[in-house]
Design an enzyme around this catalytic site. Structure first.
Site, PDB file in Angstrom:
ATOM      1  CG  HIS A 168      -3.465   2.968   5.663  1.00 17.16           C
ATOM      2  ND1 HIS A 168      -4.671   2.753   5.964  1.00 17.16           N
ATOM      3  CD2 HIS A 168      -3.326   2.540   4.483  1.00 17.16           C
ATOM      4  CE1 HIS A 168      -5.567   2.291   5.044  1.00 17.16           C
ATOM      5  NE2 HIS A 168      -4.389   1.932   4.001  1.00 17.16           N
ATOM      6  CD  GLU A 172      -6.859  -0.334   3.507  1.00 13.67           C
ATOM      7  OE1 GLU A 172      -5.782  -0.613   3.029  1.00 13.67           O
ATOM      8  OE2 GLU A 172      -7.475   0.880   3.485  1.00 13.67           O
ATOM      9  CD  GLU A 206      -3.017   5.009   1.729  1.00  6.02           C
ATOM     10  OE1 GLU A 206      -2.544   3.947   1.599  1.00  6.02           O
ATOM     11  OE2 GLU A 206      -4.189   5.441   1.209  1.00  6.02           O
ATOM     12  CG  HIS A 247      -8.074   5.185   4.107  1.00 11.16           C
ATOM     13  ND1 HIS A 247      -6.783   5.224   4.352  1.00 11.16           N
ATOM     14  CD2 HIS A 247      -8.357   4.060   3.055  1.00 11.16           C
ATOM     15  CE1 HIS A 247      -5.961   4.565   3.212  1.00 11.16           C
ATOM     16  NE2 HIS A 247      -6.913   4.038   2.374  1.00 11.16           N
ATOM     17  CG  HIS A 289      -2.404   3.605  -3.101  1.00 13.36           C
ATOM     18  ND1 HIS A 289      -3.059   3.844  -1.707  1.00 13.36           N
ATOM     19  CD2 HIS A 289      -2.150   4.846  -3.773  1.00 13.36           C
ATOM     20  CE1 HIS A 289      -3.135   5.338  -2.045  1.00 13.36           C
ATOM     21  NE2 HIS A 289      -2.654   5.743  -3.253  1.00 13.36           N
ATOM     22  CG  ASP A 334      -2.249   0.734   0.934  1.00 14.15           C
ATOM     23  OD1 ASP A 334      -2.189   1.374  -0.170  1.00 14.15           O
ATOM     24  OD2 ASP A 334      -3.177   0.850   1.930  1.00 14.15           O
TER      25      ASP A 334
HETATM   26 ZN   LIG Z   1      -3.698   2.946  -0.098  1.00 16.09          ZN
END
Ligand SMILES: [Zn+2]
Length: 275
Positions: free
Chosen positions: A105, A134, A10, A116, A61, A8
Site C-alpha cells: 500500500h 513501506e 492492505e 500508512h 501484516h 502485506d
Molecule cells: Zn499491513
C-alpha cells in the site's frame, strides 16, 4: 532461483477497508486472510513456472500471522509470527535472487487504499533524505543485500509509488483506489491472472533487474505525529532529536541496524502518553 516474498494485507485483491485487515474487528478478517493467501498462491505458482526452487513467504501484516498455512501453496515456506528483528523483511539475505512484494500500500499522508507507514505514530520516514513508505523502506533494505525487488502488487497508486523508486518494476494492479477506504476491485479470477502474468514477466527479465542502491552511511529520519512520540523515540542511544521537524535521526552502516533502529523508534514512540 531463490525468491523472497513479503506479503502485506492492505493491497490484497478485494480488500478495501479496515474490516478486512484487523483481527479484532472480525467482520471481514477471515475473508481477508483467504484473499491474501490466494494472492500469494498466484505469485508462487507463477514463480515455480519460472524455475523458482526455493520460495520463502514472510507474512508481513500486523502480528504477521494472517496467511493460512493449510491453504498456502505446498512449495512455499511460510515465515509467520512476531516480533521479528527485521519485521516485513525477516529472512532476506544475499542468497536470494529476487524479492516480490504482494499486497502493499502507499505511504502515510498520501492517497491510496489504507495508506500508512508501519504504525500510526509515523508521519514520514526518510532514508538519506528520500521519503519512503513501506515499499521504499523494504526495497532499499533488499537493495543493501544486492536483492532486486522485481514486482509489487496492490492498488494503482502503490504501483506508481514503486515506479518512482524503481522505474522498471513490474506491477500487478488488483484494484483502483477510489478513496483511502474504497476501491474498484478486479474480479478475483482476473486479479489472480494479473498477479501470475506480472510475476512471470518480472522473473523472466530478472537478468535486467537492478537492486536499489543508496550511499552509506545510511541516515534514517523519522518524523512523528507529535512531539511526545519523538521525545520517546529519542531515548534510543546515538539518535538525534530534531524538535523543529518533530523528528529523530539515526546514522547507521549495516542494514540490520536500519531496520532495528526504525523498529526501536516506533515502539518507543508508541508508548507516549496522550495519543
Ligand atoms: Zn499491513
Amino acid at each position: 532461483m531463490k525468491l523472497f516474498i513479503s506479503a502485506d494485507m492492505e493491497g490484497t485483491s478485494g480488500i478495501v477497508d479496515p474490516s478486512y485487515v484487523k483481527p479484532e474487528d472480525g467482520r471481514n478478517y477471515e475473508r481477508g486472510r483467504q484473499l491474501m493467501t490466494d494472492d500469494v498462491n498466484a505469485v508462487v505458482e507463477a514463480a515455480l513456472e519460472c524455475g523458482a526452487e526455493e520460495i520463502v513467504v514472510a507474512d508481513s501484516h500486523h502480528q504477521m500471522n494472517n496467511l493460512l498455512l493449510e491453504k498456502l501453496h505446498p512449495k512455499a515456506k511460510l515465515l509467520a509470527g512476531s516480533p521479528r528483528d527485521f519485521s516485513m523483511m525477516q529472512g532476506l539475505d544475499e542468497s536470494f535472487d529476487a524479492a516480490i512484494f504482494v499486497g502493499y500500500h502507499t505511504r502515510q499522508g498520501v492517497p491510496g487504499v489504507l495508506s500508512h507507514t508501519m504504525s500510526g505514530v509515523i508521519k514520514h520516514i526518510y532514508i538519506n533524505d528520500h521519503v519512503v513508505g513501506e515499499f521504499g523502506f523494504n526495497a532499499i533494505y533488499a537493495g543493501l543485500f544486492g536483492v532486486p525487488v522485481v514486482m509489487v502488487s496492490g492498488d494503482d497508486l502503490v504501483a506508481e509509488e514503486a515506479r518512482q523508486l524503481i522505474p522498471g518494476i513490474y506491477t500487478a494492479v488488483v484494484k483502483q483506489a477510489v478513496s483511502r477506504t474504497a476501491a474498484l476491485c478486479l474480479p478475483l479470477a482476473e486479479s489472480r491472472a494479473v498477479l501470475r502474468q506480472q510475476t512471470r514477466a518480472a522473473l523472466r527479465s530478472l537478468a535486467q533487474a537492478v537492486p536499489v542502491t543508496v550511499s552509506k552511511p545510511l541516515e534514517l529520519t523519522i518524523e512523528f505525529c507529535h512531539a511526545g512520540q519523538a521525545e520517546m523515540a529519542a531515548i534510543l542511544p546515538f539518535s538525534r532529536y530534531v524538535p523543529e521537524r518533530t523528528a529523530v535521526s539515526l546514522t547507521v552502516d549495516h542494514p540490520h541496524d536500519l531496520y532495528k533502529g526504525m523498529r526501536a523508534m516506533l515502539n518507543l514512540a508508541g508508548t507516549a502518553e496522550f495519543f
